[in-house]
Write a protein that holds these residues in place. Structure first.
Motif, mmCIF file in Angstrom:
data_model
loop_
_atom_site.group_PDB
_atom_site.id
_atom_site.type_symbol
_atom_site.label_atom_id
_atom_site.label_comp_id
_atom_site.label_asym_id
_atom_site.label_seq_id
_atom_site.Cartn_x
_atom_site.Cartn_y
_atom_site.Cartn_z
ATOM 1 N N HIS A 1 -7.665 5.105 -50.447
ATOM 2 C CA HIS A 1 -6.725 5.901 -51.238
ATOM 3 C C HIS A 1 -5.296 5.618 -50.801
ATOM 4 O O HIS A 1 -4.956 5.740 -49.643
ATOM 5 C CB HIS A 1 -7.020 7.387 -51.063
ATOM 6 N N GLU A 2 -4.453 5.227 -51.734
ATOM 7 C CA GLU A 2 -3.049 4.995 -51.430
ATOM 8 C C GLU A 2 -2.292 6.304 -51.599
ATOM 9 O O GLU A 2 -2.404 6.988 -52.610
ATOM 10 C CB GLU A 2 -2.471 3.922 -52.354
ATOM 11 N N ARG A 3 -1.499 6.627 -50.593
ATOM 12 C CA ARG A 3 -0.768 7.883 -50.624
ATOM 13 C C ARG A 3 0.377 7.806 -51.623
ATOM 14 O O ARG A 3 0.959 6.749 -51.853
ATOM 15 C CB ARG A 3 -0.220 8.222 -49.239
ATOM 16 N N SER A 4 0.713 8.929 -52.207
ATOM 17 C CA SER A 4 1.761 8.974 -53.214
ATOM 18 C C SER A 4 3.136 8.874 -52.582
ATOM 19 O O SER A 4 3.309 9.052 -51.388
ATOM 20 C CB SER A 4 1.665 10.280 -54.011
ATOM 21 N N LYS A 5 4.125 8.583 -53.392
ATOM 22 C CA LYS A 5 5.475 8.395 -52.878
ATOM 23 C C LYS A 5 6.103 9.690 -52.396
ATOM 24 O O LYS A 5 7.085 9.674 -51.669
ATOM 25 C CB LYS A 5 6.371 7.768 -53.956
ATOM 26 N N ASP A 6 5.568 10.841 -52.794
ATOM 27 C CA ASP A 6 6.170 12.112 -52.388
ATOM 28 C C ASP A 6 5.408 12.750 -51.224
ATOM 29 O O ASP A 6 5.478 13.953 -51.016
ATOM 30 C CB ASP A 6 6.252 13.087 -53.575
ATOM 31 N N ASP A 7 4.672 11.944 -50.472
ATOM 32 C CA ASP A 7 3.989 12.485 -49.300
ATOM 33 C C ASP A 7 4.978 13.217 -48.410
ATOM 34 O O ASP A 7 6.054 12.704 -48.091
ATOM 35 C CB ASP A 7 3.341 11.362 -48.483
ATOM 36 N N GLY A 8 4.615 14.405 -48.001
ATOM 37 C CA GLY A 8 5.515 15.170 -47.149
ATOM 38 C C GLY A 8 4.734 16.070 -46.226
ATOM 39 O O GLY A 8 3.508 15.977 -46.106
ATOM 40 N N TRP A 9 5.465 16.982 -45.581
ATOM 41 C CA TRP A 9 4.869 17.867 -44.586
ATOM 42 C C TRP A 9 4.121 19.045 -45.203
ATOM 43 O O TRP A 9 3.318 19.684 -44.536
ATOM 44 C CB TRP A 9 5.965 18.414 -43.676
ATOM 45 N N ASP A 10 4.440 19.392 -46.437
ATOM 46 C CA ASP A 10 3.883 20.604 -47.061
ATOM 47 C C ASP A 10 4.204 21.833 -46.222
ATOM 48 O O ASP A 10 3.408 22.761 -46.104
ATOM 49 C CB ASP A 10 2.374 20.471 -47.277
ATOM 50 N N LEU A 11 5.404 21.821 -45.634
ATOM 51 C CA LEU A 11 5.921 22.919 -44.823
ATOM 52 C C LEU A 11 7.390 23.132 -45.148
ATOM 53 O O LEU A 11 8.072 22.221 -45.640
ATOM 54 C CB LEU A 11 5.790 22.589 -43.327
ATOM 55 N N ALA A 12 7.893 24.313 -44.845
ATOM 56 C CA ALA A 12 9.321 24.603 -45.024
ATOM 57 C C ALA A 12 10.147 23.753 -44.066
ATOM 58 O O ALA A 12 9.661 23.329 -43.008
ATOM 59 C CB ALA A 12 9.593 26.081 -44.788
ATOM 60 N N SER A 13 11.414 23.524 -44.405
ATOM 61 C CA SER A 13 12.267 22.636 -43.621
ATOM 62 C C SER A 13 12.424 23.105 -42.178
ATOM 63 O O SER A 13 12.541 22.285 -41.256
ATOM 64 C CB SER A 13 13.645 22.506 -44.270
ATOM 65 N N ILE A 14 12.410 24.420 -41.935
ATOM 66 C CA ILE A 14 12.582 24.947 -40.589
ATOM 67 C C ILE A 14 11.433 24.540 -39.680
ATOM 68 O O ILE A 14 11.569 24.529 -38.443
ATOM 69 C CB ILE A 14 12.717 26.499 -40.616
ATOM 70 N N HIS B 1 5.891 27.512 -33.034
ATOM 71 C CA HIS B 1 4.718 27.876 -33.831
ATOM 72 C C HIS B 1 4.449 26.861 -34.942
ATOM 73 O O HIS B 1 3.456 26.968 -35.664
ATOM 74 C CB HIS B 1 4.862 29.285 -34.423
ATOM 75 N N SER B 2 5.314 25.849 -35.074
ATOM 76 C CA SER B 2 5.091 24.826 -36.096
ATOM 77 C C SER B 2 3.945 23.906 -35.695
ATOM 78 O O SER B 2 3.866 23.456 -34.549
ATOM 79 C CB SER B 2 6.357 23.986 -36.287
ATOM 80 N N PRO B 3 3.056 23.562 -36.642
ATOM 81 C CA PRO B 3 1.906 22.712 -36.322
ATOM 82 C C PRO B 3 2.174 21.213 -36.432
ATOM 83 O O PRO B 3 1.240 20.413 -36.331
ATOM 84 C CB PRO B 3 0.883 23.141 -37.377
ATOM 85 N N VAL B 4 3.421 20.792 -36.621
ATOM 86 C CA VAL B 4 3.683 19.377 -36.923
ATOM 87 C C VAL B 4 3.228 18.426 -35.817
ATOM 88 O O VAL B 4 2.982 17.248 -36.075
ATOM 89 C CB VAL B 4 5.167 19.114 -37.247
ATOM 90 N N ALA B 5 3.089 18.917 -34.584
ATOM 91 C CA ALA B 5 2.628 18.046 -33.498
ATOM 92 C C ALA B 5 1.227 17.494 -33.784
ATOM 93 O O ALA B 5 0.851 16.449 -33.254
ATOM 94 C CB ALA B 5 2.633 18.795 -32.171
ATOM 95 N N LEU B 6 0.447 18.188 -34.634
ATOM 96 C CA LEU B 6 -0.890 17.704 -34.971
ATOM 97 C C LEU B 6 -0.848 16.354 -35.677
ATOM 98 O O LEU B 6 -1.819 15.597 -35.647
ATOM 99 C CB LEU B 6 -1.627 18.716 -35.862
ATOM 100 N N LEU B 7 0.280 16.040 -36.323
ATOM 101 C CA LEU B 7 0.453 14.743 -36.957
ATOM 102 C C LEU B 7 1.420 13.848 -36.193
ATOM 103 O O LEU B 7 1.255 12.623 -36.172
ATOM 104 C CB LEU B 7 0.951 14.919 -38.403
ATOM 105 N N LEU B 8 2.405 14.449 -35.551
ATOM 106 C CA LEU B 8 3.439 13.662 -34.872
ATOM 107 C C LEU B 8 2.958 12.999 -33.586
ATOM 108 O O LEU B 8 3.693 12.215 -32.986
ATOM 109 C CB LEU B 8 4.654 14.547 -34.566
#
Length: 376
Positions: A110-123, A152-159
């Motif tokens: 599956h090729e990811r779309s061009k608008d792939d993002g965090w699905d989280l608020a900017s903060i 409390h942000s979960p972004v480390a799970l991907l970063l």
């Protein structure tokens, strides 16, 4: 968890609920299987016992959700699915394959779309340029403070993917060798799988290596045939969900082309196959400063033997990671046998490991993606 004595004699009589009384890392379905397996287990038992004593260190993370993502998942009070669901990111975008139900349907075709993002608020995410220059980062706390992200942000799970690359350049000394790297850093990245559905997170390398053109060759058998040779420009950071955020005014994350790729801070190219088979063609135009193999599983796959021999031959720093210390130990034994000398980078805990344990691991020893590093 399977009985450690499975297949060593009589059939298992039930769930593996009897732990080894010494190490506590393995379990058996019965006392008879524990006794019959002792000759195989006794050599590793003391080593596993020492590793189990370091469990608290593995779980020592700075996030407000650390207990929920470590102890509670291990004790089955929480699951990866429930953790993601509470944060509104279960089975969404780049988070899809971060739980078992997502992995069961994930397709690397599956090729990811061009608008792939965090699905989280900017903060909650690093969707734009950092507000201050980078200093030496030694922990997730350092990183979150630098990027002004709450704990409390979960972004480390991907970063953990780009941060592990960053840390690998630190422990190998590449960060201090600016005269060698100049303004371009070339990395050969071996065995990508889940990362193929999360490529937008590598845009964070723009902030981690300011002023440097980072080029990554991703090589592995999981890459679909139709994506072999695909080139990707990461022209901006992964986007947040805020409609008025500055990240929306930047250029698209992905610019795919089979021809010339526009200049970008971070470029990726995909290659299907094993490194030892593809290396000669790739290295003609892209000789690496660093080879990195996340969650390598060296002891589990015989194909690594030829790759290790090649890495020794080309004589560039190579950093590997794995889910637990025992997997790294087994890998180190294999590597030392192949290259005829000890590791130049001893096994060490990765401060930028993914901060959520792997569910249903083979041992009671907690496992994390990119948990330990070692290298040659």
């Amino acid at each position: 968890m399977e009985c450690a004595g499975k297949g060593s004699g009589t059939r298992c009589i039930g769930p593996a609920r009897r732990r080894c009384g010494r190490c506590g890392a393995v379990a058996y379905c019965s006392a008879s299987h524990r006794i019959s397996h002792w000759n195989d287990h006794k050599e590793e038992c003391e080593r596993l016992e020492q590793q189990m004593k370091r469990v608290d260190v593995l779980n020592d993370l700075p996030f407000t959700f650390s207990e929920e993502a470590t102890v509670q998942v291990c004790e089955k009070q929480e699951t990866r699915c429930s953790f993601l669901r509470k944060r509104g990111i279960h089975f969404v975008g780049m988070w899809t394959c971060e739980c078992s139900c997502g992995l069961s349907v994930a397709s690397f075709d599956h090729e990811r779309s061009k608008d792939d993002g965090w699905d989280l608020a900017s903060i909650l995410c690093p969707c734009s340029e950092p507000s201050s220059p980078i200093n030496s980062l030694r922990s997730w706390k350092d990183y979150y403070e630098w990027r002004s992200i709450p704990l409390h942000s979960p972004v480390a799970l991907l970063l953990h993917w780009p941060l592990t690359i960053y840390y690998a350049t630190q422990v190998t000394g590449l960060r201090s060798l600016s005269s060698i790297i100049s303004n371009k850093l070339i990395i050969h990245y071996l065995g990508p799988e889940i990362e193929l559905l999360q490529l937008a997170v590598f845009g964070e390398l723009r902030a981690l290596f300011p002023g440097v053109q980072v080029h990554i060759e991703l090589i592995g058998p999981a890459i679909p045939q139709h994506r072999d040779g695909e080139k990707i420009n990461l022209c901006s950071y992964a986007h947040c969900t805020d409609a008025d955020c500055i990240c929306k005014s930047s250029s698209d994350n992905f610019d795919r082309s089979l021809g010339t790729v526009r200049s970008s801070a971070v470029t990726l190219q995909l290659h299907k196959g094993f490194y030892h088979d593809r290396y000669r063609d790739i290295a003609k135009d892209s000789f690496p400063h660093l080879v990195i193999a996340p969650n390598a599983g060296i002891a589990a796959y015989s194909s690594w033997s030829s790759t290790i021999e090649l890495i020794k031959e080309i004589n560039v720093p190579a950093v590997f990671s794995d889910y637990c210390e025992e997997a790294c130990h087994l890998a180190a034994c294999n590597i030392s046998t192949i290259i005829g000398c000890p590791l130049s980078l001893p096994i060490q805990l990765n401060p930028f490991r993914q901060p959520m344990v792997v569910e249903d691991s083979a041992l009671f020893l907690p496992s994390y993606s990119n948990c330990f590093l070692f290298g040659i």
